[in-house]
Design a protein around this motif. Structure first.
Motif, PDB file in Angstrom:
ATOM      1  N   LEU A 145       0.986  -1.439   0.085  1.00  0.00           N
ATOM      2  CA  LEU A 145      -0.082   0.065  -0.032  1.00  0.00           C
ATOM      3  C   LEU A 145       0.786   1.249  -0.064  1.00  0.00           C
ATOM      4  O   LEU A 145       0.598   2.203  -0.697  1.00  0.00           O
ATOM      5  CB  LEU A 145      -0.932   0.033   1.207  1.00  0.00           C
ATOM      6  CG  LEU A 145      -2.011  -1.267   1.138  1.00  0.00           C
ATOM      7  CD1 LEU A 145      -2.908  -0.898   2.343  1.00  0.00           C
ATOM      8  CD2 LEU A 145      -2.884  -1.279   0.073  1.00  0.00           C
ATOM      9  N   ASP A 146       2.162   1.334   0.748  1.00  0.00           N
ATOM     10  CA  ASP A 146       2.618   2.250   0.769  1.00  0.00           C
ATOM     11  C   ASP A 146       3.289   2.694  -0.675  1.00  0.00           C
ATOM     12  O   ASP A 146       3.521   3.717  -1.127  1.00  0.00           O
ATOM     13  CB  ASP A 146       4.177   2.086   1.639  1.00  0.00           C
ATOM     14  CG  ASP A 146       3.524   2.355   3.171  1.00  0.00           C
ATOM     15  OD1 ASP A 146       2.562   3.237   3.303  1.00  0.00           O
ATOM     16  OD2 ASP A 146       4.062   1.604   4.139  1.00  0.00           O
ATOM     17  N   ALA A 147       3.998   1.497  -1.282  1.00  0.00           N
ATOM     18  CA  ALA A 147       4.495   1.567  -2.823  1.00  0.00           C
ATOM     19  C   ALA A 147       3.315   2.029  -3.730  1.00  0.00           C
ATOM     20  O   ALA A 147       3.437   2.911  -4.467  1.00  0.00           O
ATOM     21  CB  ALA A 147       4.772   0.140  -3.007  1.00  0.00           C
ATOM     22  N   VAL A 148       2.106   1.675  -3.602  1.00  0.00           N
ATOM     23  CA  VAL A 148       0.888   1.911  -4.341  1.00  0.00           C
ATOM     24  C   VAL A 148       0.723   3.607  -4.096  1.00  0.00           C
ATOM     25  O   VAL A 148       0.653   4.559  -5.095  1.00  0.00           O
ATOM     26  CB  VAL A 148      -0.268   1.244  -4.150  1.00  0.00           C
ATOM     27  CG1 VAL A 148      -1.527   2.005  -4.882  1.00  0.00           C
ATOM     28  CG2 VAL A 148       0.018  -0.025  -4.670  1.00  0.00           C
ATOM     29  N   ARG A 149       0.756   3.811  -2.969  1.00  0.00           N
ATOM     30  CA  ARG A 149       0.651   5.387  -2.696  1.00  0.00           C
ATOM     31  C   ARG A 149       1.618   6.315  -3.381  1.00  0.00           C
ATOM     32  O   ARG A 149       1.286   7.335  -3.742  1.00  0.00           O
ATOM     33  CB  ARG A 149       0.659   5.456  -1.019  1.00  0.00           C
ATOM     34  CG  ARG A 149       0.015   6.980  -0.648  1.00  0.00           C
ATOM     35  CD  ARG A 149      -0.091   7.030   0.963  1.00  0.00           C
ATOM     36  NE  ARG A 149      -1.088   6.164   1.230  1.00  0.00           N
ATOM     37  CZ  ARG A 149      -0.943   4.994   1.946  1.00  0.00           C
ATOM     38  NH1 ARG A 149       0.195   4.496   2.119  1.00  0.00           N
ATOM     39  NH2 ARG A 149      -2.041   4.192   2.493  1.00  0.00           N
ATOM     40  N   GLY A 150       2.867   5.938  -3.364  1.00  0.00           N
ATOM     41  CA  GLY A 150       3.875   6.536  -3.962  1.00  0.00           C
ATOM     42  C   GLY A 150       3.692   6.475  -5.493  1.00  0.00           C
ATOM     43  O   GLY A 150       4.172   7.613  -5.888  1.00  0.00           O
ATOM     44  N   PHE A 151       3.478   5.485  -5.769  1.00  0.00           N
ATOM     45  CA  PHE A 151       3.158   5.314  -7.307  1.00  0.00           C
ATOM     46  C   PHE A 151       2.143   6.266  -7.801  1.00  0.00           C
ATOM     47  O   PHE A 151       2.176   6.998  -8.751  1.00  0.00           O
ATOM     48  CB  PHE A 151       2.621   3.965  -7.475  1.00  0.00           C
ATOM     49  CG  PHE A 151       2.284   3.748  -9.143  1.00  0.00           C
ATOM     50  CD1 PHE A 151       3.111   3.884 -10.056  1.00  0.00           C
ATOM     51  CD2 PHE A 151       0.837   3.506  -9.453  1.00  0.00           C
ATOM     52  CE1 PHE A 151       2.549   3.601 -11.484  1.00  0.00           C
ATOM     53  CE2 PHE A 151       0.566   3.294 -10.793  1.00  0.00           C
ATOM     54  CZ  PHE A 151       1.419   3.221 -11.849  1.00  0.00           C
ATOM     55  N   ALA A 152       0.940   6.436  -6.900  1.00  0.00           N
ATOM     56  CA  ALA A 152      -0.043   7.340  -7.178  1.00  0.00           C
ATOM     57  C   ALA A 152       0.527   8.916  -7.200  1.00  0.00           C
ATOM     58  O   ALA A 152       0.025   9.709  -8.076  1.00  0.00           O
ATOM     59  CB  ALA A 152      -1.373   7.363  -6.253  1.00  0.00           C
TER      60      ALA A 152
ATOM     61  N   ALA B 216      10.675  -9.906  -9.126  1.00  0.00           N
ATOM     62  CA  ALA B 216      12.258  -9.430  -8.292  1.00  0.00           C
ATOM     63  C   ALA B 216      12.388  -7.952  -8.805  1.00  0.00           C
ATOM     64  O   ALA B 216      12.851  -7.074  -8.029  1.00  0.00           O
ATOM     65  CB  ALA B 216      13.216 -10.295  -9.332  1.00  0.00           C
ATOM     66  N   PHE B 217      11.948  -7.405 -10.108  1.00  0.00           N
ATOM     67  CA  PHE B 217      11.978  -6.084 -10.443  1.00  0.00           C
ATOM     68  C   PHE B 217      10.844  -5.310  -9.423  1.00  0.00           C
ATOM     69  O   PHE B 217      11.328  -4.021  -9.159  1.00  0.00           O
ATOM     70  CB  PHE B 217      11.442  -6.017 -11.751  1.00  0.00           C
ATOM     71  CG  PHE B 217      11.275  -4.508 -12.166  1.00  0.00           C
ATOM     72  CD1 PHE B 217      12.436  -3.489 -12.382  1.00  0.00           C
ATOM     73  CD2 PHE B 217      10.004  -3.944 -12.280  1.00  0.00           C
ATOM     74  CE1 PHE B 217      12.186  -2.106 -12.494  1.00  0.00           C
ATOM     75  CE2 PHE B 217       9.930  -2.552 -12.527  1.00  0.00           C
ATOM     76  CZ  PHE B 217      10.802  -1.788 -12.870  1.00  0.00           C
ATOM     77  N   GLY B 218       9.779  -5.861  -8.978  1.00  0.00           N
ATOM     78  CA  GLY B 218       8.918  -5.253  -8.367  1.00  0.00           C
ATOM     79  C   GLY B 218       9.399  -4.768  -6.832  1.00  0.00           C
ATOM     80  O   GLY B 218       9.133  -4.044  -6.203  1.00  0.00           O
ATOM     81  N   GLU B 219      10.148  -5.779  -6.250  1.00  0.00           N
ATOM     82  CA  GLU B 219      10.910  -5.683  -5.091  1.00  0.00           C
ATOM     83  C   GLU B 219      11.780  -4.254  -5.038  1.00  0.00           C
ATOM     84  O   GLU B 219      11.859  -3.595  -4.282  1.00  0.00           O
ATOM     85  CB  GLU B 219      11.915  -6.905  -4.737  1.00  0.00           C
ATOM     86  CG  GLU B 219      10.987  -8.025  -4.315  1.00  0.00           C
ATOM     87  CD  GLU B 219      11.719  -9.360  -3.979  1.00  0.00           C
ATOM     88  OE1 GLU B 219      13.091  -9.043  -3.902  1.00  0.00           O
ATOM     89  OE2 GLU B 219      11.162 -10.411  -3.881  1.00  0.00           O
ATOM     90  N   VAL B 220      12.717  -4.233  -6.140  1.00  0.00           N
ATOM     91  CA  VAL B 220      13.442  -3.125  -6.353  1.00  0.00           C
ATOM     92  C   VAL B 220      12.489  -1.657  -6.577  1.00  0.00           C
ATOM     93  O   VAL B 220      12.739  -0.722  -5.970  1.00  0.00           O
ATOM     94  CB  VAL B 220      14.390  -3.148  -7.534  1.00  0.00           C
ATOM     95  CG1 VAL B 220      15.270  -1.733  -7.732  1.00  0.00           C
ATOM     96  CG2 VAL B 220      15.202  -4.434  -7.297  1.00  0.00           C
ATOM     97  N   LEU B 221      11.406  -1.922  -7.246  1.00  0.00           N
ATOM     98  CA  LEU B 221      10.638  -0.591  -7.337  1.00  0.00           C
ATOM     99  C   LEU B 221       9.827  -0.258  -6.146  1.00  0.00           C
ATOM    100  O   LEU B 221       9.811   0.907  -5.972  1.00  0.00           O
ATOM    101  CB  LEU B 221       9.707  -1.007  -8.410  1.00  0.00           C
ATOM    102  CG  LEU B 221       8.390   0.073  -8.779  1.00  0.00           C
ATOM    103  CD1 LEU B 221       9.157   1.251  -9.476  1.00  0.00           C
ATOM    104  CD2 LEU B 221       7.467  -0.566  -9.717  1.00  0.00           C
ATOM    105  N   SER B 222       9.379  -1.519  -5.403  1.00  0.00           N
ATOM    106  CA  SER B 222       8.748  -1.066  -3.987  1.00  0.00           C
ATOM    107  C   SER B 222       9.916  -0.241  -3.219  1.00  0.00           C
ATOM    108  O   SER B 222       9.368   0.704  -2.265  1.00  0.00           O
ATOM    109  CB  SER B 222       8.458  -2.466  -3.442  1.00  0.00           C
ATOM    110  OG  SER B 222       7.672  -2.279  -2.187  1.00  0.00           O
TER     111      SER B 222
END
Length: 341
Positions: A14-21, A237-243
């Motif tokens: 949720l923190d990652a999605v909030r940052g994305f938004a 694996a890419f998502g872990e870095v993106l997160s």
């Protein structure tokens, strides 16, 4: 009433999605704050702006609004564990947000904090007593109904808030890691629908956009595709870095949202965006602000448990000074209430 307590672990997705938004909202905020031109001649939209509108406008605001409703419900549950008057705490939290929004509105008239606070007080507080199925029904009816009749905008906020609250009541937030196949199904349905709706929106004449339901419906479908798509990517694996990049921004969402306005206003006189159609420069500015905020957020949260405005908001919520530095194992958690924004 004691706010200095261990909090439940945060939900990193949720923190990652909030940052994305936040990143997506930033692009739209820049052309709104600076007053960039959308057209190259009467009734003819700039081609780059047209494409950016289809990719960004109305796609990230629904995600942010949905997360606010979800965070509202999570905070109410957390507050109820530590005070016998959780609604009073939550009302004070919303009033404080409204005051901040009123100040922010002077610099960004299209800002969302003040409307969020008003809708929270008028809609969400009373709705907290409703069952999850009623919340879901009202949320869907309000969101889709407004999109079809009023064309979206801030009118979508009440329905999206209720959907966010319903998501918490159904336990979706706490069980995200267990819902990969469900997210995949929703994404596979939403993505092609979003593409078709975006094509529809793209071909609506500029002068007819305000009277069309295409932007609102395309925006909602795009938001759903972006949301579920990102949650799926975060499992790779890419998502872990993106997160790791997005999470700090999301944890300091309030500070970054307000801070971006200051950075845009400071940059505009030097870049000359006002009245122009230089959207390539807009993208460069947006990318620069994102990089600055990622770095500052990451460094700040190494030493502090809350962003600056998040900490002030938390103090006003509990109406007393609260620690800003985490203690021991709390550094890895949400570091005290509130744990969502």
């Amino acid at each position: 009433m004691q706010p200095d307590i261990p909090a439940r672990p945060r939900i990193p997705e949720l923190d990652a999605v909030r940052g994305f938004a936040l990143c997506g909202i930033l692009v739209v905020d820049i052309w709104q704050i600076t007053g960039m031109s959308a057209t190259v001649s009467p009734g003819v939209m700039d081609s780059t702006r047209h494409m950016l509108s289809v990719l960004f406008e109305g796609r990230f605001f629904p995600i942010f609004s949905f997360l606010f409703g979800l965070g509202f419900s999570l905070f109410l549950d957390s507050a109820a564990e530590h005070t016998d008057r959780p609604r009073l705490v939550l009302a004070r939290r919303l009033i404080a947000l409204g005051v901040l929004g009123l100040v922010h509105h002077q610099f960004q008239p299209g800002e969302a904090l003040l409307p969020y606070a008003v809708v929270g007080l008028v809609i969400l507080l009373p709705a907290a007593e409703l069952s999850r199925w009623i919340l879901l029904t009202l949320g869907l009816a309000g969101t889709v109904g407004v999109a079809l009749t009023l064309g979206g905008g801030l009118g979508l906020v009440p329905g999206l808030f209720l959907l966010g609250m319903a998501a918490d009541r159904f336990g979706i937030a706490e069980t995200l890691r267990e819902r990969t196949w469900q997210l995949a199904v929703v994404f596979l349905l939403a993505a092609p629908a979003a593409v078709v709706a975006a094509w529809w929106e793209y071909h609506v004449p500029y002068l007819d956009l305000l009277a069309s339901s295409a932007p609102a419906l395309a925006g909602l479908l795009g938001a759903l595709a972006y949301l579920t798509g990102l949650l799926l990517v975060l499992r790779t694996a890419f998502g872990e870095v993106l997160s790791e990049v997005l999470q700090p921004m999301g944890r300091m969402a309030l500070t970054n949202y307000v801070g971006a306005t200051g950075l845009i206003l400071a940059a505009d006189p030097r870049l000359g965006l006002a009245g122009s159609t230089n959207y390539e420069l807009l993208l460069l500015l947006a990318a620069s602000i994102m990089v600055v905020q990622v770095i500052i957020s990451s460094v700040w949260l190494r030493w502090f448990g809350h962003g600056p405005l998040e900490w002030v908001w938390r103090c006003l919520t509990w109406w007393q000074p609260v620690p800003i530095r985490p203690r021991g194992a709390e550094r890895a958690d949400s570091l005290g209430l509130p744990r969502r924004w």
